[in-house]
Enzyme design. Structure first.
Site, PDB file in Angstrom:
ATOM      1  N   HIS A 200       0.833  -1.208   0.000  1.00 20.35           N
ATOM      2  CA  HIS A 200       0.000   0.000   0.000  1.00 20.35           C
ATOM      3  C   HIS A 200       0.869   1.260   0.000  1.00 20.35           C
ATOM      4  O   HIS A 200       0.669   2.160  -0.831  1.00 20.35           O
ATOM      5  CB  HIS A 200      -0.893  -0.058   1.248  1.00 20.35           C
ATOM      6  N   GLU A 201       1.846   1.309   0.884  1.00 23.50           N
ATOM      7  CA  GLU A 201       2.685   2.519   0.974  1.00 23.50           C
ATOM      8  C   GLU A 201       3.476   2.750  -0.312  1.00 23.50           C
ATOM      9  O   GLU A 201       3.607   3.882  -0.776  1.00 23.50           O
ATOM     10  CB  GLU A 201       3.638   2.419   2.172  1.00 23.50           C
TER      11      GLU A 201
HETATM   12 ZN   LIG Z   1      -2.294   5.082   2.458  1.00 30.12          ZN
END
Ligand SMILES: [Zn+2]
Length: 289
Positions: A200-201
């Site tokens: 996600h990051e």
């Molecule tokens: Zn995020």
């Protein structure tokens, strides 16, 4: 994805700050996206830009002096990297591991001071000691990915500055992803032990917004194939096809998308639109081509 072995926990048991700390969409990146969005549908067929993206990733682990040797061990970090590599390989992005550094320093191991530009949604700085740490570890170009894990981040589980158009080389030390060790693959954070917080990051690093950006209003995440939805935190469930937080708009919530906040085992997908966007932003912002 090992969904079967996932053990749901109650909402009360989950950490209140186990989510990514990014809020909103940065205006400078939105401007670039809007300029290039029209040809994005055919983007991967554009000459010279359909090649696989090559990115070298460096991991930096900051731990307390009294931490056990196996805390975020090199073996654990390599397993996390392999998951990240295998995931992004499905989207035309080839990651290689540049190295793993280890900082044993009680002060640096807690990222407790960071200032945020609320328009650009980016970390602007930290303490002198932490900025020095970033500067001496941040090598390479704007195409080089640096991932920092800390014993603790105050107020959030993770944060990654977006690809920022025009970032000067003198500010590259502000470019990177920052995560708490307990969201590392195999970590102890509720719903976050499957390593997809880093997926996600890094999505943010490649210019992706949350799929719930903007809620049911406006342009949302500026991607056409992610239905509008609002934000809900991980509660251990994976209501694919049944959750619909914007019922007046097409589609149900894409709870299996990496850019949602759903529990780790639920997240296993980037859409074709997100795939194109990552390539588009990489070439436009990080590579400058
Ligand atoms: Zn995020």
């Amino acid at each position: 994805m090992a969904v079967a072995s996932y053990l749901p926990q109650t909402l009360q048991e989950r950490s209140l700050d186990s989510e990514c700390g990014i809020k909103g969409t940065p205006s400078s990146l939105v401007e670039v996206i809007e300029q290039r969005r029209d040809d994005e549908a055919s983007y991967q067929s554009l000459e010279g830009r359909d090649a696989e993206i090559q990115v070298t990733a460096y991991f930096h682990i900051a731990v307390f002096a009294n931490s056990t040797e196996d805390k975020a061990s090199n073996e654990a970090v390599k397993a996390q990297f392999q998951l990240l590599k295998d995931t992004y390989a499905l989207y035309g992005i080839n990651l290689s591991l540049g190295g793993i550094s280890r900082e044993v320093n009680d002060t640096i191991a807690v990222l407790s001071v960071w200032t945020l530009d609320e328009t650009e949604n980016e970390i602007l700085g930290s303490t002198v000691e932490t900025e020095d740490y970033w500067k001496r570890t941040r090598t390479g170009s704007y195409e080089t990915l640096h991932i920092y894990f800390y014993e603790d981040l105050i107020g959030t589980a993770a944060f990654c500055n977006f690809a920022k158009p025009g970032r000067p080389e003198s500010d590259y030390y502000l470019d990177g992803c920052h995560l708490r060790i307990n969201v590392l693959l195999g970590g102890s954070a509720p719903y976050r032990a499957y390593g997809t917080t880093l997926t996600h990051e890094v999505g943010h690093w490649f210019g992706l917004f949350h799929i719930f950006a903007g809620g049911c209003e406006g342009e949302g995440d500026y991607i056409d194939d992610t239905p509008a939805q609002t934000v809900t935190s991980a509660d251990g469930t994976c209501p694919l096809g049944t959750k619909d937080t914007c019922p007046d708009l097409p589609g149900t919530d894409m709870v299996n998308n990496y850019m949602d906040y759903t529990a780790d085992p639920c997240r296993d997908t980037f859409t074709p639109g997100q795939h194109s966007r990552m390539h588009n932003v990489f070439w436009a912002v990080r590579s400058g081509k």
